[in-house]
Write a protein that holds these residues in place. Structure first.
Motif, PDB file in Angstrom:
ATOM      1  N   MET A 297       0.728  -9.179   9.843  1.00  0.00           N
ATOM      2  CA  MET A 297       0.656  -9.977   8.635  1.00  0.00           C
ATOM      3  C   MET A 297       1.865 -10.909   8.543  1.00  0.00           C
ATOM      4  O   MET A 297       1.724 -12.101   8.294  1.00  0.00           O
TER       5      MET A 297
ATOM      6  N   GLY B 213      -2.495   3.133   2.302  1.00  0.00           N
ATOM      7  CA  GLY B 213      -3.299   1.956   1.943  1.00  0.00           C
ATOM      8  C   GLY B 213      -4.734   2.133   2.372  1.00  0.00           C
ATOM      9  O   GLY B 213      -5.634   1.639   1.762  1.00  0.00           O
TER      10      GLY B 213
ATOM     11  N   ILE C 291      -7.911  -8.186   7.961  1.00  0.00           N
ATOM     12  CA  ILE C 291      -8.810  -7.608   6.966  1.00  0.00           C
ATOM     13  C   ILE C 291      -9.937  -6.803   7.603  1.00  0.00           C
ATOM     14  O   ILE C 291     -10.243  -5.702   7.149  1.00  0.00           O
TER      15      ILE C 291
ATOM     16  N   ARG D  78     -12.338   6.260   7.301  1.00  0.00           N
ATOM     17  CA  ARG D  78     -11.704   7.328   6.541  1.00  0.00           C
ATOM     18  C   ARG D  78     -12.652   7.902   5.496  1.00  0.00           C
ATOM     19  O   ARG D  78     -12.645   9.086   5.207  1.00  0.00           O
TER      20      ARG D  78
ATOM     21  N   VAL E 212      -8.675  -3.466   8.635  1.00  0.00           N
ATOM     22  CA  VAL E 212      -8.443  -2.620   7.458  1.00  0.00           C
ATOM     23  C   VAL E 212      -9.763  -2.061   6.937  1.00  0.00           C
ATOM     24  O   VAL E 212      -9.874  -0.874   6.621  1.00  0.00           O
ATOM     25  N   LEU E 213     -10.769  -2.929   6.878  1.00  0.00           N
ATOM     26  CA  LEU E 213     -12.082  -2.496   6.390  1.00  0.00           C
ATOM     27  C   LEU E 213     -12.652  -1.399   7.278  1.00  0.00           C
ATOM     28  O   LEU E 213     -13.130  -0.375   6.798  1.00  0.00           O
TER      29      LEU E 213
ATOM     30  N   LEU F  67     -11.321  -2.526  -3.240  1.00  0.00           N
ATOM     31  CA  LEU F  67     -11.039  -2.979  -1.879  1.00  0.00           C
ATOM     32  C   LEU F  67     -10.813  -4.488  -1.833  1.00  0.00           C
ATOM     33  O   LEU F  67      -9.843  -4.975  -1.255  1.00  0.00           O
TER      34      LEU F  67
ATOM     35  N   SER G 131      -2.850 -20.107   2.739  1.00  0.00           N
ATOM     36  CA  SER G 131      -4.289 -20.363   2.576  1.00  0.00           C
ATOM     37  C   SER G 131      -4.632 -20.878   1.188  1.00  0.00           C
ATOM     38  O   SER G 131      -5.667 -21.490   0.987  1.00  0.00           O
TER      39      SER G 131
ATOM     40  N   TYR H 293      -3.384  -9.264   1.907  1.00  0.00           N
ATOM     41  CA  TYR H 293      -3.258  -9.676   3.303  1.00  0.00           C
ATOM     42  C   TYR H 293      -3.547 -11.145   3.545  1.00  0.00           C
ATOM     43  O   TYR H 293      -3.388 -11.634   4.646  1.00  0.00           O
ATOM     44  N   ILE H 294      -4.021 -11.845   2.521  1.00  0.00           N
ATOM     45  CA  ILE H 294      -4.312 -13.267   2.692  1.00  0.00           C
ATOM     46  C   ILE H 294      -2.992 -14.040   2.712  1.00  0.00           C
ATOM     47  O   ILE H 294      -2.178 -13.913   1.804  1.00  0.00           O
ATOM     48  N   ALA H 295      -2.791 -14.849   3.753  1.00  0.00           N
ATOM     49  CA  ALA H 295      -1.546 -15.609   3.871  1.00  0.00           C
ATOM     50  C   ALA H 295      -1.409 -16.579   2.703  1.00  0.00           C
ATOM     51  O   ALA H 295      -2.386 -17.229   2.329  1.00  0.00           O
TER      52      ALA H 295
ATOM     53  N   LEU I 212      -0.315  -3.535  11.345  1.00  0.00           N
ATOM     54  CA  LEU I 212      -0.914  -4.365  10.316  1.00  0.00           C
ATOM     55  C   LEU I 212       0.140  -5.202   9.586  1.00  0.00           C
ATOM     56  O   LEU I 212      -0.006  -6.415   9.418  1.00  0.00           O
TER      57      LEU I 212
ATOM     58  N   THR J   6     -10.790   1.758   6.659  1.00  0.00           N
ATOM     59  CA  THR J   6     -11.136   2.374   5.379  1.00  0.00           C
ATOM     60  C   THR J   6     -12.501   3.054   5.450  1.00  0.00           C
ATOM     61  O   THR J   6     -12.675   4.176   4.991  1.00  0.00           O
TER      62      THR J   6
ATOM     63  N   THR K  76      -0.638   1.248  10.539  1.00  0.00           N
ATOM     64  CA  THR K  76       0.110   0.684   9.415  1.00  0.00           C
ATOM     65  C   THR K  76       1.149  -0.329   9.865  1.00  0.00           C
ATOM     66  O   THR K  76       1.209  -1.451   9.365  1.00  0.00           O
TER      67      THR K  76
ATOM     68  N   SER L  58      -6.335 -14.448   9.142  1.00  0.00           N
ATOM     69  CA  SER L  58      -5.947 -13.219   8.420  1.00  0.00           C
ATOM     70  C   SER L  58      -7.149 -12.302   8.323  1.00  0.00           C
ATOM     71  O   SER L  58      -7.037 -11.091   8.442  1.00  0.00           O
TER      72      SER L  58
ATOM     73  N   SER M 107       1.974   1.494   2.336  1.00  0.00           N
ATOM     74  CA  SER M 107       1.414   1.239   3.651  1.00  0.00           C
ATOM     75  C   SER M 107       0.610   2.409   4.192  1.00  0.00           C
ATOM     76  O   SER M 107      -0.557   2.270   4.505  1.00  0.00           O
ATOM     77  N   VAL M 108       1.210   3.574   4.245  1.00  0.00           N
ATOM     78  CA  VAL M 108       0.569   4.677   4.951  1.00  0.00           C
ATOM     79  C   VAL M 108      -0.767   5.048   4.320  1.00  0.00           C
ATOM     80  O   VAL M 108      -1.754   5.245   5.002  1.00  0.00           O
TER      81      VAL M 108
ATOM     82  N   LEU N 241      -7.309  -6.184  -0.827  1.00  0.00           N
ATOM     83  CA  LEU N 241      -7.265  -6.987   0.397  1.00  0.00           C
ATOM     84  C   LEU N 241      -6.622  -8.350   0.161  1.00  0.00           C
ATOM     85  O   LEU N 241      -6.163  -8.998   1.098  1.00  0.00           O
TER      86      LEU N 241
END
Lengths: 292, 269
Positions: free
Chosen positions: A223, B269, A280, A290, A283-284, B101, B113, B108-110, A219, A287, A216, A275, B266-267, B105
């Motif tokens: 970011m 997520g 991403i 999990r 994260v994928l 998802l 962009s 997280y895209i800056a 990430l 996920t 966490t 990014s 966060s935790v 997501l």
């Protein structure tokens, strides 16, 4: 029983989906398309030129290369300091100190500052002649420790990293503290019975259980280090001599100061890819793991 | 005993590292122009609010802009996030996980962009340099995180309450207004605080989507204070301090909810 799909539930998620589809994904695609043109004047369409902007970016642009180097340096410094600091603080707070709540509150205050406010504040801190840090050092007769900070090409990106550490280490501490205090006390008791001392308990039992917290923190810190703009723009302006220029400030400069829209878009889209790869995809994978 | 002392020394040293910059900011902001020459560290000789008056007069229009934009964007994005979070938590449909998802997501895209299309788009639909343009932008980029936070919050509510209300003949909408919303107050508090602080502090969209003071947010105004002719450090610091007040107050008084929000987002997520 789980309620199945129906029309009203589509209406409920439609605003979120439509907004994100347009503002995130279609706009990213639009950036990608723009980056394949030579567009630079508002009102006139650009001509398709293939990947020439990217060739220029990677083969002929020294400043872009500097940005990559500076971003990498910022990531190493920032995360390299923030992660261990967060772990150590969290363990110390967990050791039953008095005033734990107060410490935690103080550590989190920097997170509430806008980058504009922190850039202002730290700009004042870092001024070589009148700034707070060097003034304090002189008051303590530690003149030999005074530094040129943001005015030096060697220290400008380090200065940015220091501000980032100041701003985010409280967040790292918070997440680690939550992770550490949620460790099952029975496991700790078992370790104690086995004769493990405090240090061993943390290193052998508690820390290995902090992988989710580390994920966490990593990430979020990644970011923020990839998209850093406000702080650099206002603290150093990317200088001196581009020594603290990062992808986001360069993208802004090229696009909005030099009006090279298509070229700016190629940096934009490169940031999108970055990014994607750095954040991403992990994260994928996380996920999917999990969910089994 | 020595070990304990060492721990306190480290914790207090760190606390000083966090507080020292804030001290110099406040200390400088309270100085007279005359007092400035003694530097930012020496305590001010008198508490002087002149720099605050000066800074306030230069940024008051932008403070109002930020207040309007932040309040509306916070309210709208919280409501929309609660609606979508509710569906993603309590309803199943084909591809729901993938849609969720992809949506989340987006967080997280800056922002860089999408910046160029955003500016052009706002110009084309006539929302460049308007409150509405900035509100729409903040709502759109708030959707991933507000959806995620509310989904996680609603995961804590048992599925049965939705199902039984469904059996009672309430549809999606009635279940939401009668059952879910009354239970959502803590969720709204966390999400609204999160959104408020982020939008209030935002700089890049404010910088690129406005021109002049019409709809310019206060972050941009404070950043511009440095360039003004009367730029004295006491006024610049006062400006930065003024913009920080609302957020710091929220942090101090609602720390528990802030912590909840940070961990919830966060935790899990």
């Amino acid at each position: 029983m789980v309620v199945k799909n129906n029309i009203p539930s589509i209406v409920f998620i439609a605003p979120a989906i439509v907004l994100v589809a347009i503002f995130v994904y279609i706009f990213s695609g639009w950036s990608a398309w723009t980056s394949l043109t030579d567009w630079r004047i508002i009102g006139r369409m650009g001509k398709f030129i293939g990947i020439q902007n990217y060739i220029k970016l990677f083969a002929g642009d020294d400043i872009f290369r500097k940005c990559l180097y500076n971003t990498a340096k910022l990531i190493v410094l920032f995360i390299g300091i923030t992660l261990p600091l967060g772990i150590i603080c969290a363990i110390f707070l967990d050791l039953g100190v008095k005033g734990k709540g107060l410490f935690r509150a103080i550590y989190l205050i920097p997170l509430s500052f806008s980058f504009v406010a922190s850039a202002t504040m730290w700009g004042w801190m870092f001024m070589p002649d009148k700034g707070s840090i060097n003034t304090l050092l002189r008051m303590l007769s530690l003149d030999f420790l005074t530094q040129p900070w943001i005015t030096s090409t060697k220290q400008s990106i380090i200065s940015v990293a220091i501000v980032y550490v100041w701003q985010f280490s409280g967040f790292a501490t918070l997440v680690y503290y939550a992770g550490i205090s949620s460790v099952d006390p029975d496991i700790l008791d078992a370790a104690r019975v086995d004769g493990a001392n405090t240090f061993q308990r943390y290193v052998r039992v508690v820390l290995p259980l902090q992988k989710p917290a580390t994920f966490t923190v990593l990430l979020i810190l990644l970011m923020y280090s990839l998209r850093v703009f406000d702080l650099v723009w206002l603290l150093t302006g990317g200088g001196p001599a581009f020594s603290s220029e990062v992808l986001a400030t360069y993208m802004y400069r090229v696009t909005f100061n030099q009006n090279l829209f298509a070229y700016g878009a190629s940096i934009s889209f490169f940031m999108f890819i970055l990014s994607f790869v750095v954040i991403i995809i992990p994260v994928l994978i996380g996920t999917l793991k999990r969910m089994g | 005993m020595g070990k304990k002392a060492l721990i306190y020394v480290v914790l207090i040293a760190l606390a000083l590292f966090y507080i020292f910059p804030i001290y110099t900011l406040l200390n400088t902001s309270l100085k007279t122009d005359e007092d400035l020459k003694y530097g930012p560290v020496a305590p001010t000789h008198q508490v002087f609010f002149g720099a605050y008056t000066k800074a306030f007069n230069l940024i008051k229009k932008q403070l109002l802009n930020s207040a309007v934009i932040t309040v509306f964007a916070t309210i709208i994005s919280s409501i929309l996030g609660s609606m979508s979070g509710y569906i993603f938590s309590k309803f199943r449909f084909k591809g729901d996980r993938v849609v969720f998802l992809v949506l989340v997501l987006g967080f997280y895209i800056a922002p860089q962009s999408i910046l160029i299309p955003l500016v052009i788009f706002m110009g084309k639909i006539g929302l460049f340099n308007t409150y509405l343009g900035l509100i729409l932008t903040h709502v759109a980029y708030g959707m991933p995180i507000t959806t995620l936070l509310f989904r996680n919050y609603y995961e804590g509510l048992p599925q049965e309450i939705v199902d039984s209300s469904w059996v009672d003949g309430c549809g999606t909408f009635q279940t939401y207004t009668k059952i879910i919303l009354p239970l959502s107050l803590p969720g709204f508090a966390v999400v609204a605080i999160f959104q408020f602080t982020n939008i209030w502090n935002e700089f890049l969209f404010g910088l690129t989507l406005t021109r002049g003071v019409t709809s310019q947010p206060v972050t941009v105004a404070v950043a511009n204070l440095k360039g003004t002719t009367v730029a004295a450090w006491n006024m610049i610091c006062a400006g930065a301090a003024i913009t920080t007040v609302p957020v710091v107050l929220i942090y101090i008084f609602l720390l528990k909810m802030i912590i909840k929000g940070l961990l919830m987002g966060s935790v899990k997520g």
